[in-house]
Design an enzyme around this catalytic site. Structure first.
Site, PDB file in Angstrom:
ATOM      1  N   ARG A   1       1.752  -4.773   6.225  1.00 35.40           N
ATOM      2  CA  ARG A   1       1.097  -3.737   5.423  1.00 35.40           C
ATOM      3  C   ARG A   1       1.957  -2.484   5.461  1.00 35.40           C
ATOM      4  O   ARG A   1       2.328  -2.016   6.544  1.00 35.40           O
ATOM      5  CB  ARG A   1      -0.318  -3.415   5.930  1.00 35.40           C
ATOM      6  CG  ARG A   1      -0.995  -2.357   5.027  1.00 35.40           C
ATOM      7  CD  ARG A   1      -2.471  -2.200   5.274  1.00 35.40           C
ATOM      8  NE  ARG A   1      -3.066  -1.325   4.255  1.00 35.40           N
ATOM      9  CZ  ARG A   1      -4.322  -1.363   3.870  1.00 35.40           C
ATOM     10  NH1 ARG A   1      -5.160  -2.238   4.427  1.00 35.40           N
ATOM     11  NH2 ARG A   1      -4.778  -0.538   2.939  1.00 35.40           N
TER      12      ARG A   1
ATOM     13  N   LEU B   1      -7.001  -4.736   7.298  1.00 31.74           N
ATOM     14  CA  LEU B   1      -6.778  -5.826   6.339  1.00 31.74           C
ATOM     15  C   LEU B   1      -7.374  -5.533   4.968  1.00 31.74           C
ATOM     16  O   LEU B   1      -6.971  -6.142   3.974  1.00 31.74           O
ATOM     17  CB  LEU B   1      -7.359  -7.141   6.879  1.00 31.74           C
ATOM     18  CG  LEU B   1      -6.563  -7.805   8.011  1.00 31.74           C
ATOM     19  CD1 LEU B   1      -7.287  -9.036   8.517  1.00 31.74           C
ATOM     20  CD2 LEU B   1      -5.156  -8.174   7.539  1.00 31.74           C
ATOM     21  N   SER B   2      -8.348  -4.626   4.887  1.00 29.91           N
ATOM     22  CA  SER B   2      -8.959  -4.277   3.591  1.00 29.91           C
ATOM     23  C   SER B   2      -9.364  -5.523   2.788  1.00 29.91           C
ATOM     24  O   SER B   2      -9.071  -5.611   1.588  1.00 29.91           O
ATOM     25  CB  SER B   2      -8.015  -3.386   2.761  1.00 29.91           C
ATOM     26  OG  SER B   2      -7.715  -2.196   3.455  1.00 29.91           O
TER      27      SER B   2
ATOM     28  N   HIS C   1       2.762   3.485  -8.917  1.00 30.12           N
ATOM     29  CA  HIS C   1       2.495   2.067  -9.197  1.00 30.12           C
ATOM     30  C   HIS C   1       3.674   1.430  -9.936  1.00 30.12           C
ATOM     31  O   HIS C   1       4.040   0.291  -9.668  1.00 30.12           O
ATOM     32  CB  HIS C   1       1.211   1.923 -10.020  1.00 30.12           C
ATOM     33  CG  HIS C   1      -0.028   2.348  -9.278  1.00 30.12           C
ATOM     34  ND1 HIS C   1      -0.274   1.965  -7.968  1.00 30.12           N
ATOM     35  CD2 HIS C   1      -1.081   3.127  -9.645  1.00 30.12           C
ATOM     36  CE1 HIS C   1      -1.434   2.494  -7.577  1.00 30.12           C
ATOM     37  NE2 HIS C   1      -1.931   3.209  -8.568  1.00 30.12           N
TER      38      HIS C   1
ATOM     39  N   LEU D   1       9.962 -21.151  -4.261  1.00 31.01           N
ATOM     40  CA  LEU D   1       9.116 -20.126  -3.623  1.00 31.01           C
ATOM     41  C   LEU D   1       7.771 -20.100  -4.330  1.00 31.01           C
ATOM     42  O   LEU D   1       7.718 -20.023  -5.559  1.00 31.01           O
ATOM     43  CB  LEU D   1       9.781 -18.742  -3.756  1.00 31.01           C
ATOM     44  CG  LEU D   1       8.928 -17.531  -3.346  1.00 31.01           C
ATOM     45  CD1 LEU D   1       8.739 -17.483  -1.830  1.00 31.01           C
ATOM     46  CD2 LEU D   1       9.570 -16.218  -3.813  1.00 31.01           C
TER      47      LEU D   1
ATOM     48  N   ASP E   1       0.830  -1.212   0.000  1.00 29.73           N
ATOM     49  CA  ASP E   1       0.000   0.000   0.000  1.00 29.73           C
ATOM     50  C   ASP E   1       0.865   1.263   0.000  1.00 29.73           C
ATOM     51  O   ASP E   1       1.994   1.258   0.488  1.00 29.73           O
ATOM     52  CB  ASP E   1      -0.919  -0.022   1.240  1.00 29.73           C
ATOM     53  CG  ASP E   1      -2.086   0.942   1.101  1.00 29.73           C
ATOM     54  OD1 ASP E   1      -2.355   1.424  -0.014  1.00 29.73           O
ATOM     55  OD2 ASP E   1      -2.744   1.219   2.126  1.00 29.73           O
ATOM     56  N   GLY E   2       0.302   2.333  -0.532  1.00 31.57           N
ATOM     57  CA  GLY E   2       0.954   3.642  -0.440  1.00 31.57           C
ATOM     58  C   GLY E   2       1.610   4.126  -1.731  1.00 31.57           C
ATOM     59  O   GLY E   2       2.309   5.138  -1.728  1.00 31.57           O
ATOM     60  N   ASN E   3       1.364   3.429  -2.840  1.00 29.99           N
ATOM     61  CA  ASN E   3       1.954   3.871  -4.124  1.00 29.99           C
ATOM     62  C   ASN E   3       1.515   5.290  -4.476  1.00 29.99           C
ATOM     63  O   ASN E   3       2.319   6.114  -4.928  1.00 29.99           O
ATOM     64  CB  ASN E   3       1.514   2.951  -5.265  1.00 29.99           C
ATOM     65  CG  ASN E   3       2.077   1.547  -5.141  1.00 29.99           C
ATOM     66  OD1 ASN E   3       2.927   1.298  -4.302  1.00 29.99           O
ATOM     67  ND2 ASN E   3       1.589   0.652  -5.978  1.00 29.99           N
ATOM     68  N   GLY E   4       0.219   5.562  -4.293  1.00 33.35           N
ATOM     69  CA  GLY E   4      -0.328   6.865  -4.673  1.00 33.35           C
ATOM     70  C   GLY E   4       0.256   7.978  -3.812  1.00 33.35           C
ATOM     71  O   GLY E   4       0.650   9.036  -4.325  1.00 33.35           O
ATOM     72  N   ARG E   5       0.344   7.714  -2.507  1.00 35.83           N
ATOM     73  CA  ARG E   5       0.882   8.737  -1.613  1.00 35.83           C
ATOM     74  C   ARG E   5       2.373   8.947  -1.844  1.00 35.83           C
ATOM     75  O   ARG E   5       2.881  10.060  -1.732  1.00 35.83           O
ATOM     76  CB  ARG E   5       0.603   8.361  -0.140  1.00 35.83           C
ATOM     77  CG  ARG E   5      -0.816   8.734   0.288  1.00 35.83           C
ATOM     78  CD  ARG E   5      -1.217   8.026   1.550  1.00 35.83           C
ATOM     79  NE  ARG E   5      -1.532   6.635   1.278  1.00 35.83           N
ATOM     80  CZ  ARG E   5      -1.659   5.703   2.208  1.00 35.83           C
ATOM     81  NH1 ARG E   5      -1.453   6.015   3.484  1.00 35.83           N
ATOM     82  NH2 ARG E   5      -1.973   4.478   1.877  1.00 35.83           N
TER      83      ARG E   5
ATOM     84  N   SER F   1      -7.513  -5.411  -5.466  1.00 38.13           N
ATOM     85  CA  SER F   1      -8.606  -5.918  -4.634  1.00 38.13           C
ATOM     86  C   SER F   1      -9.936  -5.838  -5.378  1.00 38.13           C
ATOM     87  O   SER F   1     -10.091  -5.052  -6.328  1.00 38.13           O
ATOM     88  CB  SER F   1      -8.696  -5.120  -3.321  1.00 38.13           C
ATOM     89  OG  SER F   1      -9.389  -3.904  -3.517  1.00 38.13           O
TER      90      SER F   1
HETATM   91  C1  IPE Z   1      -5.522  -2.663  -0.386  1.00 29.63           C
HETATM   92  O1  IPE Z   1      -5.163  -1.334  -0.488  1.00 29.63           O
HETATM   93  C2  IPE Z   1      -5.501  -3.308  -1.744  1.00 29.63           C
HETATM   94  C3  IPE Z   1      -4.175  -3.529  -2.311  1.00 29.63           C
HETATM   95  C4  IPE Z   1      -3.034  -3.247  -1.751  1.00 29.63           C
HETATM   96  C5  IPE Z   1      -4.174  -4.160  -3.623  1.00 29.63           C
HETATM   97  P1  IPE Z   1      -6.237  -0.173  -0.680  1.00 29.63           P
HETATM   98  O2  IPE Z   1      -5.457   1.078  -0.797  1.00 29.63           O
HETATM   99  O3  IPE Z   1      -7.152  -0.502  -1.789  1.00 29.63           O
HETATM  100  O4  IPE Z   1      -7.041  -0.250   0.693  1.00 29.63           O
HETATM  101  P2  IPE Z   1      -7.916   0.862   1.437  1.00 29.63           P
HETATM  102  O5  IPE Z   1      -8.945   1.338   0.462  1.00 29.63           O
HETATM  103  O6  IPE Z   1      -7.006   1.960   1.855  1.00 29.63           O
HETATM  104  O7  IPE Z   1      -8.489   0.156   2.630  1.00 29.63           O
HETATM  105  C1  IPE Z   2      -1.354   0.322  -3.470  1.00 30.84           C
HETATM  106  O1  IPE Z   2      -1.192   1.695  -3.479  1.00 30.84           O
HETATM  107  C2  IPE Z   2      -1.672  -0.247  -4.830  1.00 30.84           C
HETATM  108  C3  IPE Z   2      -3.065  -0.712  -4.969  1.00 30.84           C
HETATM  109  C4  IPE Z   2      -4.001  -0.617  -4.081  1.00 30.84           C
HETATM  110  C5  IPE Z   2      -3.420  -1.335  -6.225  1.00 30.84           C
HETATM  111  P1  IPE Z   2      -2.430   2.701  -3.484  1.00 30.84           P
HETATM  112  O2  IPE Z   2      -2.803   2.971  -4.887  1.00 30.84           O
HETATM  113  O3  IPE Z   2      -3.530   2.185  -2.626  1.00 30.84           O
HETATM  114  O4  IPE Z   2      -1.764   3.968  -2.843  1.00 30.84           O
HETATM  115  P2  IPE Z   2      -2.416   4.965  -1.791  1.00 30.84           P
HETATM  116  O5  IPE Z   2      -2.958   4.137  -0.666  1.00 30.84           O
HETATM  117  O6  IPE Z   2      -3.511   5.703  -2.530  1.00 30.84           O
HETATM  118  O7  IPE Z   2      -1.302   5.842  -1.384  1.00 30.84           O
HETATM  119 MG    MG Z   3      -4.024   2.404  -0.699  1.00 30.65          MG
END
Ligand code: IPE
Ligand code: IPE
Ligand code: MG
Length: 252
Positions: free
Chosen positions: A194, A201-202, A43, A137, A26-30, A71
Site C-alpha cells: 500500500r 486494507l480498506s 489520478h 501476467l 493510494d495517495g493520488n489526491g495528496r 472500491s
Molecule cells: C483504497 O483507498 C481504495 C483504492 C485504492 C481504490 P482509499 O483512499 O479509498 O481508502 P481509505 O478511505 O483511505 O481507507
Molecule cells: C487513490 O488515491 C485512488 C483511489 C482511491 C481511487 P486517493 O484518491 O485515495 O488519494 P488520497 O488518499 O486522497 O491522497
Molecule cells: Mg486514499
C-alpha cells in the site's frame, strides 16, 4: 501463447519474486494537493504509474498483479471525482488494451459488475475477452470491489444452492467459500503493497490476505515505479513466512 523470449512459468516459480503482488494504489489526491494541482491530475499521473508497474511486474517475472482501482466505498466521493476515475478507466482500456495484449497480459476484473454503466461493463468484458488466452501476467483489476461484498456474494450463491437442495450446508468449509470468490483460480497474494503511508486494507482482499506479507511505503502512488516495486519485493524477501507452522518457507 507466450513467445520463446518470455520466461517459462516454471522458471518464474523458482525465482525469488513473489508470484502474486497486490497493490493498494493510494495517495493520488495528496500527491496532487502537495503540488497545488487538482485531484484529477493526481489520478491521471496514477494511471502513468500503473503503466510503469505493469511493465515492471512483467519484467520481474510476477505472474499475478492485482490492483485496487475503485472500491465499493469510493462511491461516497463527489460525483465529479467518480466521473474522473471512470473516465480514466475508460481511457486506460481504450489506449492500453492493445499493448497489454501484445505483452501477454491477461486482464481479469473482480468486483461487482451490476450497477455499473453499460459502456464500462462492455469495456471490461472486451478486455477480458481479448486477452483470455494470454499467460504471461494476470492483471487483476479490482474495480467496484469490496472484500466484504465479495464474501457476501459468495455466501449468497452457496445459500441459494443449499436452499435448492443442491448442497449440504455441512459441506461448506473455507475452501468451498474460497472457490466462490471472484477469481478463485488466482492464488492468494504473497505480497500486498500500500502506498501513501496508510496502514490498512480498506476492504481489499481480506479473505485472500490471511497470510500475505504487507508492505507499506510512504510514497504516493503517482511516484511509484519499478525501483519502488523492487524495493518492496526486497523487503518481502526478508520476511519469514510460516503459515502457522514452524518451518519457514517462501512462496504460496
Ligand atoms: C483504497 O483507498 C481504495 C483504492 C485504492 C481504490 P482509499 O483512499 O479509498 O481508502 P481509505 O478511505 O483511505 O481507507
Ligand atoms: C487513490 O488515491 C485512488 C483511489 C482511491 C481511487 P486517493 O484518491 O485515495 O488519494 P488520497 O488518499 O486522497 O491522497
Ligand atoms: Mg486514499
Amino acid at each position: 501463447m507466450p513467445d520463446a523470449a518470455q520466461p517459462a512459468a516454471d522458471e518464474k516459480v523458482r525465482s525469488e519474486s513473489p508470484l502474486h503482488v497486490a497493490i493498494i494504489m493510494d495517495g493520488n489526491g495528496r500527491w496532487a494537493a502537495a503540488r497545488g494541482l487538482p485531484r484529477a491530475e493526481g489520478h491521471r499521473r496514477g494511471v502513468e504509474a500503473l503503466r510503469r508497474v505493469v511493465r515492471a511486474a512483467n519484467e520481474l517475472g510476477i505472474l499475478h498483479l492485482t490492483i485496487f482501482s475503485f472500491s465499493s466505498e469510493n462511491w461516497s466521493r463527489p460525483a465529479s471525482e467518480i466521473g474522473d476515475l471512470f473516465g480514466l478507466l475508460r481511457r486506460f482500456i481504450r489506449n492500453d488494451l492493445a499493448t497489454l495484449h501484445r505483452d501477454g497480459v491477461r486482464v481479469r476484473v473482480i468486483g461487482e459488475r451490476e450497477g455499473l454503466e453499460p459502456d464500462i461493463c462492455a469495456l471490461l468484458g472486451e478486455a477480458e475477452e481479448l486477452t483470455r488466452a494470454n499467460t504471461r501476467l494476470n492483471l487483476v483489476v479490482a474495480f467496484n470491489y469490496g472484500s466484504r461484498q465479495e464474501i457476501a456474494r459468495a455466501a449468497q450463491r452457496l445459500a441459494r444452492e443449499a436452499a435448492q437442495g443442491q448442497r449440504d450446508p455441512a459441506s461448506i468449509d473455507a475452501d468451498t467459500l474460497g472457490r466462490y470468490l471472484d477469481a478463485p483460480d488466482i492464488p492468494d497474494p504473497d505480497l500486498i503493497i500500500r502506498t501513501s503511508g496508510e496502514q490498512r486494507l480498506s476492504n481489499f482482499l481480506m479473505w485472500q490476505a490471511a497470510y500475505s506479507e504487507l508492505v507499506f511505503v510512504p510514497m504516493h502512488w503517482p511516484d511509484f515505479d519499478k525501483a519502488a516495486l523492487e524495493s518492496a519485493i526486497a523487503e518481502y524477501s526478508t520476511r519469514e513466512r510460516r503459515f502457522g507452522g514452524l518451518v519457514a518457507k517462501t512462496g504460496s
